[in-house]
Write a protein that holds these residues in place. Structure first.
Motif, PDB file in Angstrom:
ATOM      1  N   CYS A  19       0.857  -1.183   0.000  1.00 31.09           N
ATOM      2  CA  CYS A  19       0.000   0.000   0.000  1.00 31.09           C
ATOM      3  C   CYS A  19       0.898   1.240   0.000  1.00 31.09           C
ATOM      4  CB  CYS A  19      -0.925  -0.003   1.218  1.00 31.09           C
ATOM      5  SG  CYS A  19      -2.153   1.329   1.210  1.00 31.09           S
ATOM      6  N   SER A  21       0.967   5.567  -0.232  1.00 30.19           N
ATOM      7  CA  SER A  21       0.182   6.793  -0.149  1.00 30.19           C
ATOM      8  C   SER A  21       0.419   7.684  -1.363  1.00 30.19           C
ATOM      9  CB  SER A  21       0.539   7.567   1.124  1.00 30.19           C
ATOM     10  OG  SER A  21       1.852   8.113   1.015  1.00 30.19           O
ATOM     11  N   PHE A  22      -0.499   8.639  -1.557  1.00 29.86           N
ATOM     12  CA  PHE A  22      -0.367   9.581  -2.666  1.00 29.86           C
ATOM     13  C   PHE A  22       0.909  10.401  -2.514  1.00 29.86           C
ATOM     14  CE2 PHE A  22      -1.352  13.391  -5.127  1.00 29.86           C
ATOM     15  CZ  PHE A  22      -1.932  12.854  -6.274  1.00 29.86           C
ATOM     16  N   TYR A  53      -8.108   2.658  -4.080  1.00 32.03           N
ATOM     17  CA  TYR A  53      -7.713   3.465  -2.920  1.00 32.03           C
ATOM     18  C   TYR A  53      -8.265   2.838  -1.649  1.00 32.03           C
ATOM     19  CZ  TYR A  53      -6.978   7.403   0.202  1.00 32.03           C
ATOM     20  OH  TYR A  53      -6.567   8.207   1.249  1.00 32.03           O
ATOM     21  N   ASP A  54      -7.394   2.633  -0.655  1.00 32.15           N
ATOM     22  CA  ASP A  54      -7.775   2.039   0.627  1.00 32.15           C
ATOM     23  C   ASP A  54      -7.880   3.165   1.648  1.00 32.15           C
ATOM     24  OD1 ASP A  54      -7.745   0.782   3.189  1.00 32.15           O
ATOM     25  OD2 ASP A  54      -6.913  -1.030   2.264  1.00 32.15           O
ATOM     26  N   THR A  55      -9.101   3.508   2.023  1.00 30.90           N
ATOM     27  CA  THR A  55      -9.294   4.627   2.955  1.00 30.90           C
ATOM     28  C   THR A  55      -8.741   4.315   4.338  1.00 30.90           C
ATOM     29  OG1 THR A  55     -11.518   3.766   3.438  1.00 30.90           O
ATOM     30  CG2 THR A  55     -11.340   5.482   1.752  1.00 30.90           C
ATOM     31  N   ALA A  56      -8.775   3.060   4.749  1.00 39.24           N
ATOM     32  CA  ALA A  56      -8.273   2.704   6.074  1.00 39.24           C
ATOM     33  C   ALA A  56      -6.773   2.946   6.191  1.00 39.24           C
ATOM     34  CB  ALA A  56      -8.597   1.239   6.385  1.00 39.24           C
ATOM     35  N   ASP A  57      -6.040   2.582   5.135  1.00 39.80           N
ATOM     36  CA  ASP A  57      -4.587   2.748   5.161  1.00 39.80           C
ATOM     37  C   ASP A  57      -4.128   4.015   4.446  1.00 39.80           C
ATOM     38  OD1 ASP A  57      -4.170   0.421   6.571  1.00 39.80           O
ATOM     39  OD2 ASP A  57      -4.006  -0.823   4.762  1.00 39.80           O
ATOM     40  N   ASN A  58      -5.080   4.768   3.907  1.00 39.80           N
ATOM     41  CA  ASN A  58      -4.776   6.031   3.243  1.00 39.80           C
ATOM     42  C   ASN A  58      -3.730   5.845   2.137  1.00 39.80           C
ATOM     43  OD1 ASN A  58      -4.932   8.792   2.709  1.00 39.80           O
ATOM     44  ND2 ASN A  58      -3.230   9.264   4.115  1.00 39.80           N
ATOM     45  N   GLY A  59      -3.989   4.852   1.276  1.00 36.45           N
ATOM     46  CA  GLY A  59      -3.033   4.615   0.200  1.00 36.45           C
ATOM     47  C   GLY A  59      -3.619   3.768  -0.908  1.00 36.45           C
ATOM     48  N   TYR A  60      -2.823   3.552  -1.939  1.00 31.78           N
ATOM     49  CA  TYR A  60      -3.251   2.781  -3.105  1.00 31.78           C
ATOM     50  C   TYR A  60      -2.677   1.360  -3.028  1.00 31.78           C
ATOM     51  CZ  TYR A  60      -4.682   7.278  -4.989  1.00 31.78           C
ATOM     52  OH  TYR A  60      -5.299   8.492  -5.174  1.00 31.78           O
TER      53      TYR A  60
END
Length: 325
Positions: A19, A21-22, A53-60
């Protein structure tokens, strides 16, 4: 890096980290937020990359069905292990290409491979240094001749060459020939050109370091079936292959047989172990020059059984070696 390299790197980062992040992607790719958004949208919408996009881990990350599996972009043929292999091959090529004749043309491709892996130049160089080729007795040639000959082979066009046989005396005049190039051969740290020689109306093998000048002609090369070329030039032992082959019979001592039997001396060789542990090898040869050189490496451990003239030539070489002590 160009967009294709960015696509590779985005995939590599997500695959290796799980995962990302942006902000991490921006830092790695060194592009604007707008460019990164366009890249991600293109990967998902046009190339069907399962990036979500994984909102829990704040990443792709890759979609659930691809996690731990293998995903490749359409039109992208190499995975990470294959790209690593290509980088190590670059070092192997450098060992054959001491003057950088071919390497400088391939460098842009290897630079792209480095970008696809998502590593910097220092990391790529460290990987290449893990492969080392040690070569001796290299024979140097003119780089412009190599490029001209290589171009003629690829373009299937004739060459005009000025050639001097290395076994001739230095004062022997070089011959002018027109040839139809067929293939390049690398053998024991030297390059050769297999071609149809129009002057002699026959197949010939030319050492590239003996080509003093080469000019690419507009005339198309004579087409030759590869099977016919191989039948003419690949029958004998080593580089001296043209002509009618004879068979050599060699017997290696039991002490040497354990490791010599693992070597391939010729694709058409036949061999067997004798009851006392010795190893018998039968192979075709045309000119005994190179075969005698290799037999001398095993002096005292190999017997030349047949033919008689090869046996006598080997004995003569051994006597000459002793006399030189």
């Amino acid at each position: 890096m160009d967009r294709t390299e960015r696509f590779y790197k985005i995939e590599h980062l997500i695959r290796s980290r799980g995962c990302v992040s942006f902000a991490e992607l921006l830092a790695e790719l060194e592009v604007s937020p707008a460019t990164l958004k366009r890249d991600l949208a293109y990967l998902r919408e046009r190339l069907d990359a399962p990036i979500e996009y994984d909102t829990a881990d704040n990443g792709y990350r890759f979609g659930e069905q691809w996690r731990g599996g293998r995903h490749e972009l359409p039109g992208v043929w190499f995975n990470e292990a294959e790209l690593h292999a290509l980088l190590t091959m670059q070092q192997m090529l450098a060992g054959l290409d001491e003057q950088g004749i071919v390497g400088r043309h391939l460098q842009p491709m290897f630079d792209k491979i480095t970008g696809m892996l998502g590593v910097d130049a220092a990391e790529a160089d460290e990987l290449r240094r893990r492969v080392k080729l040690i070569g001796t007795a290299r024979r140097r040639m003119a780089s412009d001749s190599f490029e001209t000959v290589g171009s003629a082979v690829v373009k299937r066009r004739r060459l005009s060459i000025r050639y001097r046989k290395k076994r001739d005396r230095a004062d022997v005049q070089a011959s002018e020939r027109e040839v139809s190039p067929q293939r390049l051969v690398h053998h024991r740290h030297a390059w050769y050109l297999d071609a149809w020689c129009h002057a002699s109306d026959a197949y010939r093998r030319f050492a590239l370091d003996g080509i003093e000048a080469a000019t690419l002609l507009d005339t198309a090369a004579r087409p030759v079936p590869l099977a016919e070329l191989e039948a003419e030039l690949d029958q004998g032992y080593g580089i001296f292959a043209g002509g009618t082959p004879r068979e050599a019979e060699l017997v290696f001592s039991a002490g040497t047989a354990a490791w010599v039997s693992r070597e391939e001396w010729h694709p058409a060789q036949r061999s067997d172990f004798l009851p006392d542990g010795r190893w018998r090898l039968r192979l075709p040869y045309v000119d005994d020059t190179e075969l005698l050189m290799d037999l001398l490496r095993h002096a005292g451990q190999v017997e030349v059984v047949a033919p008689q003239d090869l046996r006598e030539a080997y004995a003569t070489r051994l006597r000459q070696a002793v006399a030189a002590l």
